[in-house]
Design an enzyme around this catalytic site. Structure first.
Site, PDB file in Angstrom:
ATOM      1  N   PHE A 191       0.782  -1.204  -0.049  1.00 31.27           N
ATOM      2  CA  PHE A 191       0.217   0.060   0.070  1.00 31.27           C
ATOM      3  C   PHE A 191       0.891   1.345  -0.111  1.00 31.27           C
ATOM      4  O   PHE A 191       1.797   1.316   0.871  1.00 31.27           O
ATOM      5  CB  PHE A 191      -0.907  -0.055   1.136  1.00 31.27           C
ATOM      6  CG  PHE A 191      -1.478   1.134   1.330  1.00 31.27           C
ATOM      7  CD1 PHE A 191      -2.782   1.580   0.455  1.00 31.27           C
ATOM      8  CD2 PHE A 191      -1.496   1.980   2.660  1.00 31.27           C
ATOM      9  CE1 PHE A 191      -3.503   2.750   0.527  1.00 31.27           C
ATOM     10  CE2 PHE A 191      -2.373   3.182   2.710  1.00 31.27           C
ATOM     11  CZ  PHE A 191      -3.386   3.597   1.586  1.00 31.27           C
ATOM     12  N   MET A 222       0.740  33.256 -22.404  1.00 29.37           N
ATOM     13  CA  MET A 222       1.917  33.152 -23.011  1.00 29.37           C
ATOM     14  C   MET A 222       1.710  32.111 -24.220  1.00 29.37           C
ATOM     15  O   MET A 222       2.174  32.263 -25.491  1.00 29.37           O
ATOM     16  CB  MET A 222       2.954  32.713 -22.103  1.00 29.37           C
ATOM     17  CG  MET A 222       4.392  32.403 -22.702  1.00 29.37           C
ATOM     18  SD  MET A 222       5.035  33.793 -23.472  1.00 29.37           S
ATOM     19  CE  MET A 222       6.006  34.538 -22.421  1.00 29.37           C
TER      20      MET A 222
HETATM   21  C1  LIG Z   1       8.405  31.411 -20.314  1.00 33.26           C
HETATM   22  C2  LIG Z   1       9.790  31.390 -19.885  1.00 33.26           C
HETATM   23  C3  LIG Z   1      10.653  32.494 -20.729  1.00 33.26           C
HETATM   24  C4  LIG Z   1      11.990  32.602 -20.502  1.00 33.26           C
HETATM   25  N1  LIG Z   1      12.776  33.409 -21.185  1.00 33.26           N
HETATM   26  C5  LIG Z   1      14.038  33.754 -20.674  1.00 33.26           C
HETATM   27  C6  LIG Z   1      14.794  34.780 -21.484  1.00 33.26           C
HETATM   28  O1  LIG Z   1      14.165  35.488 -22.352  1.00 33.26           O
HETATM   29  N2  LIG Z   1      15.820  34.857 -21.091  1.00 33.26           N
HETATM   30  C7  LIG Z   1      16.628  34.047 -20.074  1.00 33.26           C
HETATM   31  O2  LIG Z   1      17.707  34.445 -19.823  1.00 33.26           O
HETATM   32  N3  LIG Z   1      15.917  32.954 -19.841  1.00 33.26           N
HETATM   33  C8  LIG Z   1      14.706  32.901 -20.167  1.00 33.26           C
HETATM   34  N4  LIG Z   1      14.125  31.968 -19.510  1.00 33.26           N
HETATM   35  C9  LIG Z   1      14.717  30.878 -18.259  1.00 33.26           C
HETATM   36  C10 LIG Z   1      15.638  29.816 -19.071  1.00 33.26           C
HETATM   37  O3  LIG Z   1      14.732  28.686 -19.579  1.00 33.26           O
HETATM   38  C11 LIG Z   1      16.752  29.151 -18.079  1.00 33.26           C
HETATM   39  O4  LIG Z   1      16.047  28.983 -16.998  1.00 33.26           O
HETATM   40  C12 LIG Z   1      17.652  30.577 -17.721  1.00 33.26           C
HETATM   41  O5  LIG Z   1      18.150  31.252 -19.127  1.00 33.26           O
HETATM   42  C13 LIG Z   1      18.957  29.727 -17.277  1.00 33.26           C
HETATM   43  O6  LIG Z   1      19.785  30.442 -16.645  1.00 33.26           O
HETATM   44  P1  LIG Z   1      21.418  30.547 -16.263  1.00 33.26           P
HETATM   45  O7  LIG Z   1      21.981  30.517 -17.632  1.00 33.26           O
HETATM   46  O8  LIG Z   1      21.743  31.568 -15.446  1.00 33.26           O
HETATM   47  O9  LIG Z   1      21.305  29.164 -15.586  1.00 33.26           O
HETATM   48  P2  LIG Z   1      20.950  28.546 -14.039  1.00 33.26           P
HETATM   49  O10 LIG Z   1      19.881  27.631 -14.307  1.00 33.26           O
HETATM   50  O11 LIG Z   1      20.641  29.374 -13.181  1.00 33.26           O
HETATM   51  O12 LIG Z   1      22.341  27.689 -13.937  1.00 33.26           O
HETATM   52  C14 LIG Z   1      23.374  28.503 -13.066  1.00 33.26           C
HETATM   53  C15 LIG Z   1      24.674  27.907 -13.816  1.00 33.26           C
HETATM   54  O13 LIG Z   1      25.731  28.386 -12.700  1.00 33.26           O
HETATM   55  C16 LIG Z   1      26.565  27.199 -12.340  1.00 33.26           C
HETATM   56  N5  LIG Z   1      26.908  27.584 -11.069  1.00 33.26           N
HETATM   57  C17 LIG Z   1      26.143  27.374  -9.994  1.00 33.26           C
HETATM   58  N6  LIG Z   1      26.898  27.695  -8.694  1.00 33.26           N
HETATM   59  C18 LIG Z   1      28.049  27.987  -9.221  1.00 33.26           C
HETATM   60  C19 LIG Z   1      29.423  28.488  -8.621  1.00 33.26           C
HETATM   61  N7  LIG Z   1      29.285  28.701  -7.258  1.00 33.26           N
HETATM   62  N8  LIG Z   1      30.399  28.837  -9.294  1.00 33.26           N
HETATM   63  C20 LIG Z   1      30.339  28.842 -10.501  1.00 33.26           C
HETATM   64  N9  LIG Z   1      29.339  28.384 -11.523  1.00 33.26           N
HETATM   65  C21 LIG Z   1      28.182  28.119 -10.523  1.00 33.26           C
HETATM   66  C22 LIG Z   1      25.668  26.111 -12.656  1.00 33.26           C
HETATM   67  O14 LIG Z   1      26.512  24.806 -12.816  1.00 33.26           O
HETATM   68  C23 LIG Z   1      24.684  26.510 -13.945  1.00 33.26           C
HETATM   69  O15 LIG Z   1      25.647  26.107 -14.947  1.00 33.26           O
HETATM   70  C24 LIG Z   1      12.843  31.757 -19.538  1.00 33.26           C
HETATM   71  C25 LIG Z   1      11.859  30.765 -18.886  1.00 33.26           C
HETATM   72  C26 LIG Z   1      10.473  30.757 -19.027  1.00 33.26           C
HETATM   73  C27 LIG Z   1       9.802  29.868 -18.149  1.00 33.26           C
HETATM   74  C1  LIG Z   2       2.527  23.136 -15.087  1.00 33.23           C
HETATM   75  C2  LIG Z   2       2.632  23.856 -16.343  1.00 33.23           C
HETATM   76  N1  LIG Z   2       1.648  23.416 -17.510  1.00 33.23           N
HETATM   77  C3  LIG Z   2       1.806  24.052 -18.827  1.00 33.23           C
HETATM   78  C4  LIG Z   2       2.669  25.177 -18.968  1.00 33.23           C
HETATM   79  C5  LIG Z   2       2.651  25.656 -20.238  1.00 33.23           C
HETATM   80  N2  LIG Z   2       2.505  27.199 -20.134  1.00 33.23           N
HETATM   81  C6  LIG Z   2       3.543  28.107 -19.976  1.00 33.23           C
HETATM   82  S1  LIG Z   2       2.912  29.882 -19.925  1.00 33.23           S
HETATM   83  C7  LIG Z   2       1.247  29.203 -19.595  1.00 33.23           C
HETATM   84  C8  LIG Z   2       0.193  30.213 -19.498  1.00 33.23           C
HETATM   85  C9  LIG Z   2       0.062  30.594 -18.362  1.00 33.23           C
HETATM   86  O1  LIG Z   2      -1.052  31.436 -18.169  1.00 33.23           O
HETATM   87  P1  LIG Z   2      -1.403  32.583 -16.952  1.00 33.23           P
HETATM   88  O2  LIG Z   2      -0.744  31.994 -15.644  1.00 33.23           O
HETATM   89  O3  LIG Z   2      -2.773  33.060 -16.975  1.00 33.23           O
HETATM   90  O4  LIG Z   2      -0.163  33.644 -17.282  1.00 33.23           O
HETATM   91  P2  LIG Z   2      -0.172  34.772 -18.479  1.00 33.23           P
HETATM   92  O5  LIG Z   2       0.759  34.130 -19.598  1.00 33.23           O
HETATM   93  O6  LIG Z   2      -1.732  35.073 -18.832  1.00 33.23           O
HETATM   94  O7  LIG Z   2       0.109  36.166 -17.958  1.00 33.23           O
HETATM   95  C10 LIG Z   2       1.209  27.941 -19.917  1.00 33.23           C
HETATM   96  C11 LIG Z   2       0.051  27.156 -20.041  1.00 33.23           C
HETATM   97  C12 LIG Z   2       3.457  25.445 -17.939  1.00 33.23           C
HETATM   98  N3  LIG Z   2       4.682  26.436 -17.962  1.00 33.23           N
HETATM   99  N4  LIG Z   2       3.468  24.908 -16.814  1.00 33.23           N
END
Ligand SMILES: Cc1cc2nc3c(=O)[nH]c(=O)nc-3n(C[C@H](O)[C@H](O)[C@H](O)COP(=O)(O)OP(=O)(O)OC[C@H]3O[C@@H](n4cnc5c(N)ncnc54)[C@H](O)[C@@H]3O)c2cc1C
Ligand SMILES: Cc1ncc(C[n+]2csc(CCOP(=O)(O)OP(=O)(O)O)c2C)c(N)n1
Ligand SMILES: [Mg+2]
Length: 592
Positions: free
Chosen positions: A112, A479
């Protein structure tokens, strides 16, 4: 003294200095909950869903810099925790997650609430353990904390069989670090590589520092600021790096990447030497590596995890080490060798950047009849003096928060970057507030995301967490709708909410204050009123323009120089086709 396994677990967490454990009880952890009750060593926060427990513990870690701890039962408790664990894993957050497991003799018998937690969590943990022998319990907890916070941080799962919690043994907690033969993270950069890097940088005509979450994780904000300001170079942050360098400083060009600023993206594309500091060249940052490589450049890449280096973009000078140490060392070499940039090159580079910046890509015209989401974030920044802790969910509101709230210090901005997990915003605000109750904590969310962990309104009431929820309610999964508008001929497939709850009544039902704001002229007053309610949780439901898009935007398969620009920038161009705005006008290749 003989203690039960459950008591050993509690005493071990106490020995690690744990302040809060976020959790939810169940059969496999009954002994542990009993020990928590009897020993009363730290505060347990009873959430309403295990996913939220892990997110809140993750936020506690992001805010405090310490290890976040979550406790869940076996089976569904463990599976509910997985999204939280994966979220922390992709953003390298130090956490220990303790999950209950069925008793050792029952393991493998489809008992379980039995689930193979070690197996199911393997791809999304830094490490995991199954404890079936009470003699291993304390030392395993010690190792888990050590692994979670050293090197590249990450979540560690400790799955504890129920009979281990019931057995008794003598308790002694290791005082010294435990030697782990197969795990020895490198922290000091290679001296020769650092010298080579500094010399390469000094010869640059168009230098750029590109930094990320590693600067915050490595507590190296002061070293980064010193490095950038002593050298006088421009810098840009990833979404995860925001706040590690003060946003209001002129040398900061804003965030880069998919929704980065015009100046940051063009600087990244056209720089001839890039110092990448704790950033991993994510696909949301450099988009297509081949297009990024079109403009020749040298890359110095500093990261503590060697597997990150040259993973997506080839590094010319790899430096494996802790960013705090490496930046200080590189600056010392720079000063010792009295290095300088060629001032006319650097001046010209800054002029080009200022020209890009003068296009003012984040400018917007407020509307008189409807609230713009950008306006809410900008006003929030003003009324909180850029000083609040901001959490966000995932979507357009997340990008507006990143673009329009100027983060001035590390650990001020909490969001899910790597996994992009909708639903983190509210539990992140809970964990952040508990870690730092001296600050206003505001959760910028969307009406879609907030519903993914809305049950935590109840936890906020129980523990009197005075979070302010800023819901940018556009009635859409905005988005996704934006992508449908731009790339799927505006076919809005399943992105409009036909019915939404009355968030004001919902907040009130949970014992909180709810406010709905329709008019642009009421935005500032509402925010001030909510923030003045220091001891109350307030849900602000801002009814915003339904069809705002986030710009600039680098579409799929496009290079950083191929941003879709905001309307006010498009008007000045002959080609305003939204799907093919190719902004090469100011590409350095055409600037003599
Ligand atoms: C809707 C959406 C849109 C996005 N749009 C963008 C965007 O426009 N621009 C953007 O930048 N991102 C964007 N992201 C985020 C993107 O997906 C990544 O998460 C982000 O770019 C990663 O950031 P980072 O390279 O700083 O790495 P992180 O994920 O922050 O990784 C950190 C790095 O640092 C290293 N590190 C950790 N500790 C140390 C230390 N002490 N010394 C040396 N190195 C270390 C790690 O090994 C790793 O490589 C978006 C995300 C979403 C959800
Ligand atoms: C758990 C999860 N499911 C689906 C997605 C895909 N996704 C990215 S942004 C988004 C819309 C988010 O809508 P809302 O919270 O109303 O924000 P808005 O973009 O309208 O500001 C979706 C469905 C995700 N990022 N995370
Ligand atoms: Mg929405």
């Amino acid at each position: 003294m003989q203690l039960s396994g459950a008591q050993i677990l509690v005493q071990s967490l106490k020995a690690e200095g744990v302040e809060y454990v976020f959790g939810y009880p169940g059969g496999a952890v009954l002994e542990i909950y009993d020990a928590l009750f009897q020993l009363n060593k730290f505060q347990h926060i009873l959430v309403r869903h295990e996913q939220a427990a892990v997110h809140a513990a993750d936020a506690y870690a992001r805010t405090s810099g310490k290890v976040g701890v979550a406790l869940v039962t076996s089976g569904p408790g463990a599976t509910n925790a997985i999204t939280g664990i994966a979220t922390a894993y992709t953003d390298s957050i130090p956490m220990v997650i303790i999950s209950g497991q069925v008793a050792t003799p029952m393991i493998g018998s489809d008992a379980f609430q039995e689930i193979d937690m070690v197996g199911i969590s393997r791809p999304c943990v830094k490490h995991n353990f199954l404890v079936t022998d009470i003699a291993e319990l304390a030392v395993t907890i010690k190792k888990a904390f050590q692994i979670a916070q050293s090197g590249r941080p990450g979540p560690v799962v400790v799955d504890v069989a129920k009979d281990v919690t019931q057995a008794t043994a003598k308790f002694s907690y290791p005082q010294e670090e435990v030697f782990i033969r197969s795990y020895q993270p490198v922290t000091q950069g290679h001296a020769g590589q650092m010298k080579k890097a500094v010399q390469m940088l000094a010869a640059a005509k168009r230098p750029l520092v590109y930094f990320g979450g590693g600067v915050t994780l490595g507590n190296a904000s002061a070293e980064l600021t010193d490095f950038v300001q002593t050298l006088g170079v421009p810098c840009t942050a990833t979404l995860m790096g925001l706040g590690a360098y003060p946003s209001s400083n002129r040398q900061f060009l804003g965030m880069l990447g998919m929704h980065g600023t015009y100046e940051a993206n063009l600087a990244m594309q056209n720089a001839d030497v890039i110092v990448a500091v704790g950033a991993r060249f994510d696909d949301r940052v450099v988009s297509v590596p081949a297009k990024f490589a079109e403009t020749p450049k040298k890359i110095i890449h500093i990261d503590i995890d060697p597997s990150v280096i040259s993973k997506r973009v080839k590094a010319d000078v790899p430096i494996v080490g802790d960013v705090k140490h490496v930046l200080a060392e590189m600056l010392a070499i720079w000063k010792k060798q009295s290095l300088m940039f060629n001032s006319s090159h650097l001046e010209k580079w800054w002029q080009t950047i200022e020209h890009w910046r003068s296009r003012d890509c984040l400018w917007f015209e407020p509307k008189s009849d409807v609230i713009l989401p950008q306006q809410v974030v900008q006003t929030l920044a003003r009324v909180t003096n850029n000083d609040a802790i901001i959490t966000s969910d995932v979507g357009q509101h997340q990008m507006f928060a990143a673009q329009y709230y100027p983060f001035e210090r590390p650990r001020q901005w909490l969001n899910s970057g790597g996994l992009g997990t909708m639903g983190v915003g509210l539990p992140y605000a809970m964990g952040a507030y508990l870690a730092d109750p001296s600050k206003d904590v505001c959760c910028i969310t969307g009406e879609g995301s907030i519903q993914m962990n809305i049950q935590e309104l109840s936890t906020c009431f129980q523990y009197k967490l005075p979070v302010k929820v800023i819901c940018l309610n556009n009635g859409y999964l905005g988005m996704v709708r934006q992508w449908q508008e731009l790339y799927y001929s505006n076919r809005e497939s399943e992105t409009y909410f036909d019915s939404l709850p009355d968030f004001v009544k919902l907040a009130e039902a949970y014992g909180h204050v709810g406010m709905r704001i329709h008019k642009p002229e009421d935005v500032e007053g509402a925010l001030k009123e909510a923030l003045a309610l220091k001891d109350r949780f307030v849900f602000l439901d801002f009814i915003t323009d339904q069809k705002q898009n986030v710009f600039p935007m680098v579409g799929n398969g496009k290079g950083l120089y191929e941003m879709v620009l905001p309307p006010h920038m498009r008007e000045t161009k002959a080609d305003s086709d939204v799907n093919d705005v190719n902004d090469r006008d100011y590409d350095i290749r055409s600037v003599p």
